[in-house]
Write a protein that holds these residues in place. Structure first.
Motif, PDB file in Angstrom:
ATOM      1  N   THR B 436     -37.227  22.784   2.757  1.00 28.37           N
ATOM      2  CA  THR B 436     -38.110  22.145   1.781  1.00 28.37           C
ATOM      3  C   THR B 436     -37.312  21.512   0.655  1.00 28.37           C
ATOM      4  OG1 THR B 436     -39.562  23.996   2.217  1.00 28.37           O
ATOM      5  CG2 THR B 436     -40.183  22.490   0.459  1.00 28.37           C
ATOM      6  N   ILE B 437     -36.359  22.285   0.132  1.00 30.44           N
ATOM      7  CA  ILE B 437     -35.570  21.741  -0.985  1.00 30.44           C
ATOM      8  C   ILE B 437     -34.798  20.507  -0.540  1.00 30.44           C
ATOM      9  CG2 ILE B 437     -33.750  22.222  -2.627  1.00 30.44           C
ATOM     10  CD1 ILE B 437     -34.575  25.080  -2.637  1.00 30.44           C
ATOM     11  N   LEU B 438     -34.211  20.566   0.666  1.00 25.37           N
ATOM     12  CA  LEU B 438     -33.467  19.412   1.150  1.00 25.37           C
ATOM     13  C   LEU B 438     -34.375  18.210   1.329  1.00 25.37           C
ATOM     14  CD1 LEU B 438     -30.971  20.901   3.716  1.00 25.37           C
ATOM     15  CD2 LEU B 438     -30.463  19.795   1.560  1.00 25.37           C
ATOM     16  N   ALA B 439     -35.595  18.465   1.841  1.00 22.87           N
ATOM     17  CA  ALA B 439     -36.518  17.344   2.013  1.00 22.87           C
ATOM     18  C   ALA B 439     -36.850  16.711   0.669  1.00 22.87           C
ATOM     19  CB  ALA B 439     -37.796  17.823   2.710  1.00 22.87           C
ATOM     20  N   THR B 440     -37.079  17.556  -0.328  1.00 27.19           N
ATOM     21  CA  THR B 440     -37.391  17.019  -1.653  1.00 27.19           C
ATOM     22  C   THR B 440     -36.199  16.238  -2.202  1.00 27.19           C
ATOM     23  OG1 THR B 440     -38.490  19.138  -1.936  1.00 27.19           O
ATOM     24  CG2 THR B 440     -38.532  17.627  -3.790  1.00 27.19           C
ATOM     25  N   MET B 441     -34.992  16.767  -2.004  1.00 23.69           N
ATOM     26  CA  MET B 441     -33.810  16.048  -2.483  1.00 23.69           C
ATOM     27  C   MET B 441     -33.683  14.704  -1.784  1.00 23.69           C
ATOM     28  SD  MET B 441     -31.022  19.070  -2.853  1.00 23.69           S
ATOM     29  CE  MET B 441     -29.607  18.021  -2.954  1.00 23.69           C
ATOM     30  N   TYR B 442     -33.973  14.714  -0.468  1.00 23.82           N
ATOM     31  CA  TYR B 442     -33.868  13.472   0.283  1.00 23.82           C
ATOM     32  C   TYR B 442     -34.827  12.434  -0.261  1.00 23.82           C
ATOM     33  CZ  TYR B 442     -33.879  10.327   4.276  1.00 23.82           C
ATOM     34  OH  TYR B 442     -33.791   9.229   5.073  1.00 23.82           O
ATOM     35  N   ILE B 443     -36.045  12.876  -0.576  1.00 21.79           N
ATOM     36  CA  ILE B 443     -37.004  11.937  -1.143  1.00 21.79           C
ATOM     37  C   ILE B 443     -36.515  11.435  -2.489  1.00 21.79           C
ATOM     38  CG2 ILE B 443     -39.342  11.726  -2.039  1.00 21.79           C
ATOM     39  CD1 ILE B 443     -40.267  13.530   0.078  1.00 21.79           C
ATOM     40  N   GLY B 444     -35.903  12.334  -3.260  1.00 23.65           N
ATOM     41  CA  GLY B 444     -35.338  11.908  -4.539  1.00 23.65           C
ATOM     42  C   GLY B 444     -34.296  10.814  -4.345  1.00 23.65           C
ATOM     43  N   PHE B 445     -33.402  11.001  -3.354  1.00 26.28           N
ATOM     44  CA  PHE B 445     -32.394   9.981  -3.087  1.00 26.28           C
ATOM     45  C   PHE B 445     -33.024   8.671  -2.642  1.00 26.28           C
ATOM     46  CE2 PHE B 445     -28.769  12.065  -4.110  1.00 26.28           C
ATOM     47  CZ  PHE B 445     -28.543  13.229  -3.420  1.00 26.28           C
ATOM     48  N   LEU B 446     -34.046   8.794  -1.786  1.00 29.13           N
ATOM     49  CA  LEU B 446     -34.719   7.574  -1.341  1.00 29.13           C
ATOM     50  C   LEU B 446     -35.307   6.813  -2.521  1.00 29.13           C
ATOM     51  CD1 LEU B 446     -36.639   8.628   1.863  1.00 29.13           C
ATOM     52  CD2 LEU B 446     -34.664   7.156   1.684  1.00 29.13           C
ATOM     53  N   SER B 447     -35.877   7.561  -3.437  1.00 24.75           N
ATOM     54  CA  SER B 447     -36.502   6.880  -4.572  1.00 24.75           C
ATOM     55  C   SER B 447     -35.449   6.206  -5.427  1.00 24.75           C
ATOM     56  CB  SER B 447     -37.328   7.857  -5.395  1.00 24.75           C
ATOM     57  OG  SER B 447     -36.490   8.773  -6.025  1.00 24.75           O
ATOM     58  N   SER B 448     -34.292   6.869  -5.599  1.00 24.47           N
ATOM     59  CA  SER B 448     -33.265   6.218  -6.424  1.00 24.47           C
ATOM     60  C   SER B 448     -32.756   4.972  -5.727  1.00 24.47           C
ATOM     61  CB  SER B 448     -32.125   7.179  -6.721  1.00 24.47           C
ATOM     62  OG  SER B 448     -31.173   7.132  -5.702  1.00 24.47           O
ATOM     63  N   GLN B 449     -32.662   5.029  -4.393  1.00 22.70           N
ATOM     64  CA  GLN B 449     -32.272   3.827  -3.660  1.00 22.70           C
ATOM     65  C   GLN B 449     -33.278   2.714  -3.829  1.00 22.70           C
ATOM     66  OE1 GLN B 449     -31.695   4.908   0.388  1.00 22.70           O
ATOM     67  NE2 GLN B 449     -29.599   4.200   0.386  1.00 22.70           N
ATOM     68  N   ALA B 450     -34.565   3.109  -3.805  1.00 20.43           N
ATOM     69  CA  ALA B 450     -35.595   2.083  -3.910  1.00 20.43           C
ATOM     70  C   ALA B 450     -35.554   1.412  -5.279  1.00 20.43           C
ATOM     71  CB  ALA B 450     -36.968   2.706  -3.659  1.00 20.43           C
ATOM     72  N   ILE B 451     -35.280   2.215  -6.319  1.00 19.99           N
ATOM     73  CA  ILE B 451     -35.196   1.628  -7.653  1.00 19.99           C
ATOM     74  C   ILE B 451     -33.977   0.735  -7.757  1.00 19.99           C
ATOM     75  CG2 ILE B 451     -34.811   2.144 -10.068  1.00 19.99           C
ATOM     76  CD1 ILE B 451     -36.558   4.387  -9.950  1.00 19.99           C
ATOM     77  N   ASN B 452     -32.918   1.121  -7.017  1.00 10.98           N
ATOM     78  CA  ASN B 452     -31.672   0.391  -7.110  1.00 10.98           C
ATOM     79  C   ASN B 452     -31.798  -1.030  -6.597  1.00 10.98           C
ATOM     80  OD1 ASN B 452     -29.073   0.197  -7.786  1.00 10.98           O
ATOM     81  ND2 ASN B 452     -28.265   1.472  -6.151  1.00 10.98           N
ATOM     82  N   GLU B 453     -32.758  -1.240  -5.680  1.00 15.88           N
ATOM     83  CA  GLU B 453     -32.896  -2.590  -5.148  1.00 15.88           C
ATOM     84  C   GLU B 453     -33.220  -3.565  -6.244  1.00 15.88           C
ATOM     85  OE1 GLU B 453     -35.756  -2.819  -2.019  1.00 15.88           O
ATOM     86  OE2 GLU B 453     -34.721  -1.182  -1.011  1.00 15.88           O
ATOM     87  N   GLU B 454     -32.741  -4.765  -6.028  1.00 14.62           N
ATOM     88  CA  GLU B 454     -32.927  -5.754  -7.085  1.00 14.62           C
ATOM     89  C   GLU B 454     -34.371  -5.976  -7.421  1.00 14.62           C
ATOM     90  OE1 GLU B 454     -29.953  -8.951  -5.915  1.00 14.62           O
ATOM     91  OE2 GLU B 454     -31.020  -9.774  -7.624  1.00 14.62           O
ATOM     92  N   ASP B 455     -34.621  -6.069  -8.684  1.00 16.29           N
ATOM     93  CA  ASP B 455     -35.950  -6.423  -9.177  1.00 16.29           C
ATOM     94  C   ASP B 455     -37.008  -5.376  -8.893  1.00 16.29           C
ATOM     95  OD1 ASP B 455     -35.609  -9.943  -8.404  1.00 16.29           O
ATOM     96  OD2 ASP B 455     -34.913  -8.715 -10.067  1.00 16.29           O
ATOM     97  N   ALA B 456     -36.612  -4.257  -8.263  1.00 16.39           N
ATOM     98  CA  ALA B 456     -37.662  -3.294  -7.937  1.00 16.39           C
ATOM     99  C   ALA B 456     -38.158  -2.599  -9.196  1.00 16.39           C
ATOM    100  CB  ALA B 456     -37.140  -2.281  -6.935  1.00 16.39           C
ATOM    101  N   PHE B 457     -37.207  -2.312 -10.098  1.00 15.32           N
ATOM    102  CA  PHE B 457     -37.575  -1.553 -11.291  1.00 15.32           C
ATOM    103  C   PHE B 457     -38.523  -2.345 -12.168  1.00 15.32           C
ATOM    104  CE2 PHE B 457     -37.203   1.839 -14.070  1.00 15.32           C
ATOM    105  CZ  PHE B 457     -36.899   1.422 -15.342  1.00 15.32           C
ATOM    106  N   ILE B 458     -38.277  -3.674 -12.146  1.00 19.17           N
ATOM    107  CA  ILE B 458     -39.063  -4.507 -13.051  1.00 19.17           C
ATOM    108  C   ILE B 458     -40.531  -4.465 -12.669  1.00 19.17           C
ATOM    109  CG2 ILE B 458     -39.308  -6.859 -13.876  1.00 19.17           C
ATOM    110  CD1 ILE B 458     -36.422  -7.292 -13.188  1.00 19.17           C
ATOM    111  N   LYS B 459     -40.777  -4.292 -11.353  1.00 17.76           N
ATOM    112  CA  LYS B 459     -42.168  -4.398 -10.921  1.00 17.76           C
ATOM    113  C   LYS B 459     -42.941  -3.101 -11.103  1.00 17.76           C
ATOM    114  CE  LYS B 459     -41.285  -7.928  -7.487  1.00 17.76           C
ATOM    115  NZ  LYS B 459     -40.296  -7.544  -6.462  1.00 17.76           N
TER     116      LYS B 459
END
Lengths: 88, 831
Positions: B436-459
């Protein structure tokens, strides 16, 4: 802006990880020995003339060269001069 | 109103001073009896600590099997150790006083010296005696601290061996006992039923109101969380089935908030219920333990199922976080919930058996069944084919993941069947929790990757809000998004990894000590590498850099803007201050980082020769740049001519100077060229400059008239200076023309083009008016002499015959005078 934030983050981390250990300075011309009791064991810590050493990051009892004993919590500086110590 | 405020302030001050005075008086009184006070006080404290240590030691020996109990004892021992240290520190002021006083008294007189007064001797002896007493007490404290530390390490040892035993203890599984176990199970269940029903009867008869009140409050707290959360975060809660293509970030945020909110609400409900039950003494001892484990299990199972629901989202395919197929998603949901359920059930039953004191065979049998079931479920999870490849056929998990999952399931089953029940149970519990903890961490990493994409944060909503609040532009927001993603990564690691270690049995105290030890530095060879030192060095440099920038700005803006210093000097000073500041910050940072540069000195010496040769030009440019800054042969804005390049100086930096030619080409000249060769500066001291206009007039024109015309034209132009006077030079008698040259001085040499144009047009006009020619290149040709020339004879033989006849006649005339006959003369040689 990014750099500012990175600097702020580093500041926070450095603050939290700042190594706060007690330090001892030997102001005499000859080496002195301290006996440090930390973590359940006694160790001898020798200081050459003029040397500064960091020890005891989490509280210890120390026996000074002239036989005095002190309890340190880890923030103090011990200055040894003429065999006697002054704690700052 | 003012008066009442003043009165209040005065009253507070009065009380404050009164307290201070009282305190001081008390301290004075204390100091008076300090010597006896400190020692005896601390002796009492130390005695009590010793007593408590003895009690804990006894308790330790009694609960040598109870891991949780040992942890508790250890925590108490650590607290005792801290108290002991504090009590030792309490002696310090007194010791300092004694030492100071002893120093004042001086050394005792040596042999043969006159004796000192008795008062001095007696005081010295008294002080020494007290010091010895203090040292003795500290010695006792020291030994006690050693003892406490030894006990703590003993506890660690015991726990470690307990854990080892747990994992390696092998029970003899006798499958023949199966029916016995089933009977025992039935008995225990009856037992449980009886206990619970008796408790319920007890509660209903005596504690109904309290229990209802407690449940009501708990429900209230949970409702607050749910409703408040929904109010505040609204859309972020529930996946909107109507949205066609939700962005990854919105999917993530919905997943996070829904899981978090609902789990938090449930945890709060259960926690408040338990706490209030305990407060109102609704719980009996055994019921309390069972209820606690029941709540724990419910919370974990709920959390896992919510998480699975959020990640897999069987009903709304668009909101899925991992691209699995719908059928597989449903399967996985089922399997994951079942795994969590069975693990929880196992845990709950084990605590029930512990409370009820069930036979060992039952516990073993129950553990065996549940671990085998869990192992089977895990293997099934590994065997699911959740993805779809290009042709639409189901594709299994990535190989590594699949093998790990299958191995874990296999290990659980094998361990259970072989009798290593402890190991099997540990593995199965860890699968669920760490998974469970690893799954949550993985989702955390995915979210940081998603924010990292260009212009994603702005939206995102957060991004938009920040943009409005601070009015930043898109590029800055993008960088902010980058930083946020880094922060999220860091957060995930710092929360997730210690959590996993904690569930594996490491204590937070241990982890913090490790962290400090790593942070303060460790040795690799003869290098002391200290992350904390490096970080502090970086931080110092960053602070120094920003300080320098601020100082530069302040100097430029506030100090130099007011003084009459001109722009070039200001720029030079600003740059120099900047370089100096950065250099100082760098030096301080390097020393703050604790980096010892003396080792590098030898290597640096050898390298410096080679580097020196290579860097010759750069250093030369750098030094030239410094000289330029100091000497300022030209400043920004001047029109300079350097070799073949002519243009306006745009920027003087440390290595090169940037010039913009009039064709708007930027030419970057190395500074050494500007120092080592001649540089012409049209605008060095002032903008004065001379303009020449050469003109040639045809020979035959009136030179004096031309001179006058040209002078008038020159004097007549408004931009031409009267001092120095315009001058017209009669420069040459050239091949084709008489050459004149107009020489005028202008106040601003930048106007030279305009003035030249104007002068030339004026000259043309004036010459046309006066009919003065500006000639092309000329050649004069002169023909000299005008007599008619005799034509050459046409016939040579006839000419010869006539000539001979002429000659004979002449000879006849002259032959009458001479008697001799003449022989025919030969013709003279032609040449």
């Amino acid at each position: 802006m990014k750099r500012f934030l990175v600097a702020a983050g580093a500041l926070v981390l450095a603050m939290s990880g700042a190594a706060h250990a007690a330090s001892a300075v030997n102001l005499d011309a000859e080496p002195r020995t301290l006996i440090v009791t930390e973590g359940g064991s006694k160790t001898e810590l020798s200081l050459a003339a003029g040397e500064t050493v960091e020890f005891c990051s989490s509280g210890c009892f120390v026996t000074l060269p002239n036989g005095d004993r002190e309890a340190l919590t880890g923030d103090e500086t011990v200055e040894i001069s003429g065999g006697a110590a002054r704690i700052k | 109103m003012l008066f009442s405020a003043v009165r209040r302030i005065a009253a507070t001050l009065f009380i404050f001073t009164a307290v201070l005075v009282a305190n001081a008086a008390a301290q004075d009184a204390d100091l008076g009896k300090a010597p006896a006070g400190v020692v005896s006080d601390q002796q009492e404290v130390i005695a009590s600590i010793t007593a408590r240590t003895d009690a804990l030691q006894k308790k330790m020996e009694q609960s040598a099997e109870d891991d949780a109990g040992l942890v508790d004892i250890r925590l108490q021992l650590e607290q005792l150790s801290r108290d002991l240290l504090q009590s030792g520190v309490a002696f310090r002021p007194r010791l300092a006083e004694i030492n100071a006083r002893l120093e004042q008294l001086g050394k005792p007189p040596a042999e043969g010296q006159p004796p000192e007064p008795a008062v001095v001797t007696s005081e010295r002896e008294k002080l020494n005696a007290e010091k010895t007493e203090i040292n003795a007490v500290l010695g006792v404290a020291e030994n006690l601290s050693i003892r406490i530390d030894r006990l703590i390490s003993q506890i660690t040892e015991i726990r470690r061996s307990l854990f080892q035993n747990l994992l390696t203890k092998r029970y003899q599984i006798n499958f023949a006992l199966g029916s016995e176990v089933a009977d025992a199970f039935k008995t225990e269940m009856n037992d449980l039923y009886r206990t619970v029903s008796s408790w319920v009867r007890f509660v209903v008869s005596f504690k109904l109101k309290s229990m209802l009140a407690a449940t009501f409050f708990a429900l209230g707290a949970a409702a607050v969380i749910i409703i408040g959360g929904r109010r505040m975060f609204g859309r972020m809660f529930e996946p909107d089935g109507r949205v066609e293509e939700p962005s990854y970030l919105s999917r993530l945020s919905v997943a996070f908030w829904s899981t978090f909110m609902q789990s938090a609400a449930l945890v709060v409900f259960l926690g408040v219920t338990y706490y209030l039950f305990a407060y109102f003494e609704v719980l009996r001892g055994d019921i309390g333990a069972m209820l606690w484990s029941l709540f724990y299990v419910i919370a974990i199972v709920f959390f896992v199922s919510r998480l699975g629901m959020a990640v897999l989202s069987p009903k709304l395919p668009k909101w899925r976080l991992i691209p699995v197929e719908s059928g597989a998603a449903r399967w996985l949901m089922l399997l994951i919930t079942a795994t969590a359920l069975f693990t929880g059930l196992d845990y709950f039953l084990s605590s029930v058996y512990q409370v009820l004191g069930s036979p060992v065979a039952l516990t073993v049998g129950e553990a065996l069944t549940s671990t085998v079931v869990i192992g089977v479920l895990v293997i099934l999870i590994g065997l699911v084919k959740p993805f779809v490849d290009e042709e639409g056929r189901p594709k299994p998990w990535p190989r590594l993941f699949r093998y790990i999952v299958l191995t874990l399931g296999g290990v659980t089953i094998a361990a259970a069947l072989l009798g290593y029940i402890g190991l099997a149970r540990f593995v199965s519990q860890q699968i669920v929790i760490t998974g469970t903890i690893l799954a949550t961490m993985y989702i955390g990493f995915l979210s940081s990757q998603a924010i990292n994409e260009e212009d994603a944060f702005i939206k995102t909503t957060v991004g938009r809000r920040i943009k409005r609040m601070f009015t930043l532009d898109d590029a800055t927001l993008d960088q902010l998004g980058l930083v946020t993603s880094m922060v999220i990564n860091l957060l995930v690691l710092t929360v997730g990894v210690p959590l996993i270690l904690f569930t594996w049995g490491f204590q937070p105290g241990d982890m913090i000590t490790w962290l400090y030890r790593i942070g303060s530095g460790f040795q690799i060879g003869s290098f002391t590498f200290s992350p904390a030192g490096l970080l502090s060095g970086v931080m110092v440099f960053a602070i120094g850099y920003f300080l320098t920038r601020w100082f530069q700005g302040w100097l430029d803006g506030s100090v130099m803007a007011r003084s009459k210093v001109d722009a070039g000097v200001r720029n030079s000073i600003r740059l120099a201050v900047g370089y100096a500041g950065v250099a100082i910050a760098g030096l301080i940072a390097v020393s703050a980082a604790g980096i010892d540069l003396s080792n590098l000195a030898l290597v640096a010496g050898a390298l410096s020769l080679g580097i020196g040769f290579g860097l010759q030009n750069v250093v030369s440019n750098f030094v030239s740049g410094l000289i330029l800054l100091a000497e300022r042969p030209f400043k920004v804005g001047d029109w300079i001519v350097a070799g073949a390049v002519s243009g306006t100086v745009k920027k003087i930096s440390v290595r090169a100077t940037e010039i913009e030619t009039f064709q708007r080409q930027s030419v970057i000249l190395p500074n050494s060229d500007l120092i080592n060769s001649a540089v012409g500066n049209w605008t060095h001291r002032n903008k004065l400059g001379r303009v020449e206009v050469p003109i040639g007039v045809a020979y035959g024109s009136d030179a004096k008239r031309v001179h006058q015309i040209l002078l008038d034209i020159a004097r007549g132009h408004p931009l031409v200076l009267k001092n120095p006077e315009p001058f017209v030079l009669f420069s040459a008698f050239a091949d084709s023309s008489m050459n004149f040259e107009i020489r005028v001085f202008l106040a601003d040499i930048g106007n030279s083009a305009f003035v030249q144009n104007d002068l030339r047009f004026a000259i043309l006009e004036a010459f046309e008016r006066e009919h003065i020619d500006i000639p092309f290149p000329q050649r004069s040709i002169r023909v000299v002499g005008d007599k008619q020339a005799t034509p050459w004879p046409a016939d040579d033989e006839q000419a010869e015959a006539e000539y001979a006849a002429m000659e004979q006649e002449r000879l006849k005339k002259s032959g009458e005078e001479t008697a001799k006959p003449k022989s025919r003369r030969r013709k003279p040689d032609p040449s």
